[in-house]
Design a protein around this motif. Sequence first.
Motif, PDB file in Angstrom:
ATOM      1  N   PHE A  66      71.140  39.339  36.764  1.00 43.95           N
ATOM      2  CA  PHE A  66      71.859  40.351  35.979  1.00 43.95           C
ATOM      3  C   PHE A  66      72.888  41.079  36.843  1.00 43.95           C
ATOM      4  O   PHE A  66      73.968  41.436  36.370  1.00 43.95           O
ATOM      5  CB  PHE A  66      70.868  41.345  35.371  1.00 43.95           C
ATOM      6  N   ILE A  67      72.560  41.302  38.111  1.00 45.89           N
ATOM      7  CA  ILE A  67      73.509  41.951  39.025  1.00 45.89           C
ATOM      8  C   ILE A  67      74.760  41.092  39.179  1.00 45.89           C
ATOM      9  O   ILE A  67      75.894  41.568  39.052  1.00 45.89           O
ATOM     10  CB  ILE A  67      72.858  42.194  40.403  1.00 45.89           C
ATOM     11  N   ILE A  68      74.552  39.805  39.446  1.00 48.75           N
ATOM     12  CA  ILE A  68      75.675  38.892  39.675  1.00 48.75           C
ATOM     13  C   ILE A  68      76.509  38.735  38.411  1.00 48.75           C
ATOM     14  O   ILE A  68      77.745  38.812  38.441  1.00 48.75           O
ATOM     15  CB  ILE A  68      75.148  37.530  40.162  1.00 48.75           C
ATOM     16  N   ALA A  69      75.845  38.525  37.270  1.00 46.04           N
ATOM     17  CA  ALA A  69      76.568  38.315  36.017  1.00 46.04           C
ATOM     18  C   ALA A  69      77.342  39.563  35.602  1.00 46.04           C
ATOM     19  O   ALA A  69      78.446  39.473  35.054  1.00 46.04           O
ATOM     20  CB  ALA A  69      75.585  37.910  34.917  1.00 46.04           C
ATOM     21  N   ALA A  70      76.764  40.735  35.850  1.00 45.10           N
ATOM     22  CA  ALA A  70      77.423  41.975  35.445  1.00 45.10           C
ATOM     23  C   ALA A  70      78.689  42.241  36.255  1.00 45.10           C
ATOM     24  O   ALA A  70      79.660  42.808  35.748  1.00 45.10           O
ATOM     25  CB  ALA A  70      76.458  43.150  35.579  1.00 45.10           C
ATOM     26  N   MET A  71      78.695  41.846  37.529  1.00 48.33           N
ATOM     27  CA  MET A  71      79.921  41.991  38.318  1.00 48.33           C
ATOM     28  C   MET A  71      81.066  41.222  37.665  1.00 48.33           C
ATOM     29  O   MET A  71      82.181  41.735  37.495  1.00 48.33           O
ATOM     30  CB  MET A  71      79.699  41.471  39.746  1.00 48.33           C
ATOM     31  N   ALA A  72      80.791  39.975  37.308  1.00 52.45           N
ATOM     32  CA  ALA A  72      81.823  39.158  36.675  1.00 52.45           C
ATOM     33  C   ALA A  72      82.211  39.705  35.311  1.00 52.45           C
ATOM     34  O   ALA A  72      83.398  39.776  34.963  1.00 52.45           O
ATOM     35  CB  ALA A  72      81.330  37.716  36.539  1.00 52.45           C
ATOM     36  N   GLY A  73      81.221  40.117  34.525  1.00 53.89           N
ATOM     37  CA  GLY A  73      81.505  40.602  33.182  1.00 53.89           C
ATOM     38  C   GLY A  73      82.338  41.867  33.168  1.00 53.89           C
ATOM     39  O   GLY A  73      83.271  42.013  32.369  1.00 53.89           O
ATOM     40  N   TYR A  74      82.018  42.803  34.054  1.00 51.43           N
ATOM     41  CA  TYR A  74      82.756  44.070  34.084  1.00 51.43           C
ATOM     42  C   TYR A  74      84.203  43.843  34.513  1.00 51.43           C
ATOM     43  O   TYR A  74      85.134  44.401  33.928  1.00 51.43           O
ATOM     44  CB  TYR A  74      82.057  45.040  35.030  1.00 51.43           C
ATOM     45  N   PHE A  75      84.384  42.983  35.513  1.00 51.64           N
ATOM     46  CA  PHE A  75      85.746  42.691  35.958  1.00 51.64           C
ATOM     47  C   PHE A  75      86.507  41.901  34.890  1.00 51.64           C
ATOM     48  O   PHE A  75      87.695  42.145  34.651  1.00 51.64           O
ATOM     49  CB  PHE A  75      85.730  41.912  37.269  1.00 51.64           C
ATOM     50  N   ALA A  76      85.844  40.943  34.235  1.00 48.18           N
ATOM     51  CA  ALA A  76      86.496  40.144  33.196  1.00 48.18           C
ATOM     52  C   ALA A  76      86.976  41.025  32.049  1.00 48.18           C
ATOM     53  O   ALA A  76      88.069  40.819  31.507  1.00 48.18           O
ATOM     54  CB  ALA A  76      85.538  39.076  32.672  1.00 48.18           C
ATOM     55  N   GLY A  77      86.163  42.017  31.673  1.00 50.93           N
ATOM     56  CA  GLY A  77      86.549  42.900  30.586  1.00 50.93           C
ATOM     57  C   GLY A  77      87.702  43.813  30.946  1.00 50.93           C
ATOM     58  O   GLY A  77      88.660  43.968  30.184  1.00 50.93           O
ATOM     59  N   ILE A  78      87.636  44.422  32.118  1.00 50.22           N
ATOM     60  CA  ILE A  78      88.651  45.403  32.507  1.00 50.22           C
ATOM     61  C   ILE A  78      89.979  44.730  32.833  1.00 50.22           C
ATOM     62  O   ILE A  78      91.044  45.195  32.416  1.00 50.22           O
ATOM     63  CB  ILE A  78      88.154  46.231  33.703  1.00 50.22           C
TER      64      ILE A  78
END
Length: 512
Positions: free
Chosen positions: A362-374
């Motif tokens: 979840f830590i790794i996936a959330a890094m990508a997801g937050y950057f992808a969204g912003i």
Amino acid sequence: MESKEGRQRDYSRLAAVGRGLVIGLFVGVVISLFRLLIMNGLLLVQWFFGQAHHHVWLLGVWVMISVALTLITGVLIKQTPEIKGSGIPQVEGQLMGELDYHWWPVLWKKFVGGVLAIGSGLFLGREGPSIQLGATVGQGVAAVTHNTGSQRRLMIASGASAGLSAAFNAPIASTLFILEEVYHNFSTLIWLSALASALAANFVSTAVFGLTPVLHISYFASLPLRQYGLLIVLGIALGLLGRLYQSVVLRVGDWYHKITWLPDQYYSIIALILLMPVAWYLPSVLGGGNGLIVSLGMHTPTALILLGIFVLRFVYSMIAYGTGLPGGIFLPILTLGAVFGAFFGKLMVLWQLTKPEYVPIFIIAAMAGYFAGISKAPFTAILLITEMVGSLHHLMPLAVVSLIAYMTVDLLNGAPVYAAMLEKMQTPAQRHLTDEVGHMEIPVFANSVLDGKQVREVNWPQGALLTEIQRGERRIVPRGDTLVRVGDLLIVHTPLDQHENVRQALLKMNGS
């Protein structure tokens, strides 16, 4: 007698790779020194506040240091406003032909200002400044070698790719980020030069900092498919938080104008003074956050502590970025994503919806997801985190969370944050007022209105001149009766001051 094949041999790609390698080596040295100084500056600040626990009078010394840093960076910003903030919007503006600046003042002032601002412990990232520093090195090489127009922009893009590569040790993702988010151009010459430059810079950076990935996080289990519903929930949450981040980061500078009487180049005194309680109680969370991310992979605090860290870093990163100091939001975004991913994972464990060994995923996936969204650059986000973490086993969770976060921000009308920052710049450094001509490459897609039309039948945007059509390995000089087909690559020349308007018009005609 020279053969026809020999006469037609094209060395442009080889030359592009050669230029990229040279630029990458220069950029690698500059950014490696930049990283070293920032790392040591942060260690010095943490040591200083550790000593302050035994000698409280050192807090007064910090106030004096803050004033000195504010005055120095304020003078640099006032003299050269182009060094403010991340630097990525400025590079994007350069490549679009919307603004320009002299390379040498920006290079050394961004370097010094970035070291002082980021090395002071403020929640700012080195990656945006590294991209601008790299782009400026590329611009400098172009100036020394007397390259102009499209060749100059190619060298600027290559330097930008090298800057991010040296900052993150992620050459593939760095190349894609420049193509996807900054230059918006995937032509062969550009990606060849950018990749060569990124690889050369990464070689130098790896020689200095070692082969260990920047954000190496170990995990020992793959997330079961039955728990992928949690990834969808995580992606939606990150999308909502990403839209909030976009809204705040684009307005925080205006809020400074309303609440303080200080000249805008001296806002940093506020952030430096407000940093004192954080440095006193939580010195480990200072800086861009790469150390914090790695520590989360080794030891994850409780959900309540993680929520507090997320709120703290969100607020303080906005306070720091709103000052206009030479520092970026790239790494702070990844840090916020990692902290929220850890919080989400711990919460799911608490509610018995997952197991503790899945929290690193979840830590790794959330890094990508937050950057992808912003940033609205999902491919870059997926590849970047994969390179930085150093493993391919988490690609599916990364892709799911990044896609959901991206779509959530898109449905909320969020724009790519760096493009929005460029648009918001009130006083561009120097607009192109010359008749210098650049070129762009537009691929023809299946749903394009250009498909099947003769060149003379197309209502080309004002300022656009179609000079060549590349169809596979063939190069066609267009005439009025030349048919445009799906898969063609259109080479269009345009004055630099009309470059972006023409590009947007052609992309709209192209259905993209």
